[in-house]
Write an enzyme that holds these catalytic residues in place. Structure first.
Site, PDB file in Angstrom:
ATOM      1  N   LEU A  21       0.844  -1.202   0.000  1.00 19.96           N
ATOM      2  CA  LEU A  21       0.000   0.000   0.000  1.00 19.96           C
ATOM      3  C   LEU A  21       0.875   1.247   0.000  1.00 19.96           C
ATOM      4  CD1 LEU A  21      -2.316  -1.208   2.902  1.00 19.96           C
ATOM      5  CD2 LEU A  21      -2.856  -1.229   0.445  1.00 19.96           C
ATOM      6  N   ASP A  63       3.522  -5.637   2.593  1.00 11.85           N
ATOM      7  CA  ASP A  63       3.879  -4.574   3.544  1.00 11.85           C
ATOM      8  C   ASP A  63       4.520  -5.107   4.827  1.00 11.85           C
ATOM      9  OD1 ASP A  63       3.093  -2.006   2.409  1.00 11.85           O
ATOM     10  OD2 ASP A  63       1.046  -2.793   2.419  1.00 11.85           O
ATOM     11  N   ASP A  69       4.077  -2.002  12.950  1.00  8.77           N
ATOM     12  CA  ASP A  69       2.629  -1.788  13.005  1.00  8.77           C
ATOM     13  C   ASP A  69       1.871  -2.931  13.667  1.00  8.77           C
ATOM     14  OD1 ASP A  69       2.559   0.734  11.818  1.00  8.77           O
ATOM     15  OD2 ASP A  69       2.826  -0.158   9.831  1.00  8.77           O
ATOM     16  N   HIS A 168       0.375   7.770   9.624  1.00  7.04           N
ATOM     17  CA  HIS A 168       0.263   7.409  11.040  1.00  7.04           C
ATOM     18  C   HIS A 168       0.698   8.584  11.914  1.00  7.04           C
ATOM     19  CE1 HIS A 168       1.004   3.081   9.552  1.00  7.04           C
ATOM     20  NE2 HIS A 168      -0.198   3.066  10.106  1.00  7.04           N
ATOM     21  N   CYS A 255       9.075   2.188  11.597  1.00  7.13           N
ATOM     22  CA  CYS A 255       8.229   1.029  11.295  1.00  7.13           C
ATOM     23  C   CYS A 255       9.008  -0.197  10.836  1.00  7.13           C
ATOM     24  CB  CYS A 255       7.136   1.384  10.303  1.00  7.13           C
ATOM     25  SG  CYS A 255       7.678   2.271   8.878  1.00  7.13           S
TER      26      CYS A 255
HETATM   27  C1  CIR Z   1       1.186   0.727   4.783  1.00  5.28           C
HETATM   28  O1  CIR Z   1       0.544   1.515   4.071  1.00  5.28           O
HETATM   29  O2  CIR Z   1       0.665   0.121   5.698  1.00  5.28           O
HETATM   30  C2  CIR Z   1       2.651   0.524   4.485  1.00  5.28           C
HETATM   31  N1  CIR Z   1       2.881   0.656   3.088  1.00  5.28           N
HETATM   32  C3  CIR Z   1       3.494   1.502   5.252  1.00  5.28           C
HETATM   33  C4  CIR Z   1       3.406   1.341   6.728  1.00  5.28           C
HETATM   34  C5  CIR Z   1       4.322   2.262   7.447  1.00  5.28           C
HETATM   35  N2  CIR Z   1       4.246   2.066   8.832  1.00  5.28           N
HETATM   36  C6  CIR Z   1       4.523   3.002   9.722  1.00  5.28           C
HETATM   37  O3  CIR Z   1       4.820   4.130   9.381  1.00  5.28           O
HETATM   38  N3  CIR Z   1       4.428   2.663  10.996  1.00  5.28           N
END
Ligand code: CIR
Length: 260
Positions: A21, A63, A69, A168, A255
């Site tokens: 994503l 992801d 996360d 986030h 992350c």
């Molecule tokens: C997402 O959209 O979930 C991932 N492409 C990116 C997540 C990044 N996570 C974060 O900043 N804690």
């Protein structure tokens, strides 16, 4: 004293990382370069005192390199698995659960209808800020606040759904130490942060507000010289890491690991 970490869970990007994503238009990431950048990030964790728990890449979840996360940990106290807000990421929690069990026998879970991405959680000593975002809903924030309260951490919820450019909460605010935050302009005056020393991330360098404190250093993204100067002037030691391929997928420095 800021939490010291001895362990970091990481997961290299899968070959189909570019299918994950994203909300940004920075181009398609190069997975080989992402792997090189990930290896450099892991090297920096080890150099700064962390033993790695390395999960295997999993192309069912493009992801899944963004491990932070999927769980929250209070070192030596407890862990809670999240319920990610994006359906495509829901299954990522299983590998994290297996990784955490040897350390935290009684890991808890965010449950439906709550959703929570731990990228929405900024911890600062005995305080925590929980972003209600397009991933984390009010019920997820409520469940996490209750978990924090049981561990003597006082949580405040911050609605970030109207703030452009951040996925986030932690895309826009990071704890540099127990007293000081780096914050993007759009969150700088938020009442929740007023009791902290705050550094405003320079205009055009908002991405660098997602840095991460690892023991005695701050990991900060390469290519943000004004932010580097600000942090150096405040006498922080920096590890500068190239994040170009992760930035294309909305990912920041925090992350890529879960630290405890
Ligand atoms: C997402 O959209 O979930 C991932 N492409 C990116 C997540 C990044 N996570 C974060 O900043 N804690």
């Amino acid at each position: 004293m800021f939490s010291r970490f001895s362990t970091a869970v990481v997961r290299p990007p899968a070959r189909n990382f570019a299918n994950g994503l994203t909300t940004v238009a920075l181009g398609v990431p190069d997975v080989d370069l992402a792997l090189t950048q990930h290896a450099a990030y892991c090297g920096a964790l080890v150099r700064n005192g962390c033993t790695l728990v390395e999960l295997l890449p999993d192309d069912r979840y493009p992801d899944s390199t963004f491990v932070e996360d999927t769980a929250l940990v209070l070192p030596d106290r407890g862990a809670i698995l999240t319920r990610p807000g994006a359906q495509s990421r829901a299954g990522e929690v299983h590998a994290m659960h297996d990784a955490l069990i040897p350390f935290f026998l009684n890991a808890e879970h965010i449950v439906a209808p709550g959703t929570l991405d731990a990228g929405d959680v900024c911890e600062v000593g005995a305080r925590a800020f929980i972003g209600v975002s397009h991933r984390t809903n009010s019920e997820g924030a409520r469940q996490l606040s209750a978990w924090f309260a049981r561990h003597d951490v006082s949580a405040t919820t911050i609605d970030i759904r109207g703030i452009d450019g951040i996925l986030h909460l932690k895309s826009g605010v990071t704890a540099l130490d127990e007293h000081r935050l780096i914050v993007i302009d759009a969150l700088y005056d938020h009442p929740a942060f007023r009791t902290f020393d705050r550094v405003c991330s320079p205009r055009g360098e908002e991405y660098a507000a997602n840095c991460v404190r690892v023991n005695d250093v701050i990991f900060v993204a390469h290519g943000y010289p004004q932010t580097h100067r600000l942090l150096l002037a405040l006498r922080y030691r920096l590890e500068v890491l190239d994040m170009s391929e992760f930035a294309k997928m909305d990912g920041g420095l925090s992350c890529l690991s879960l630290r405890f």
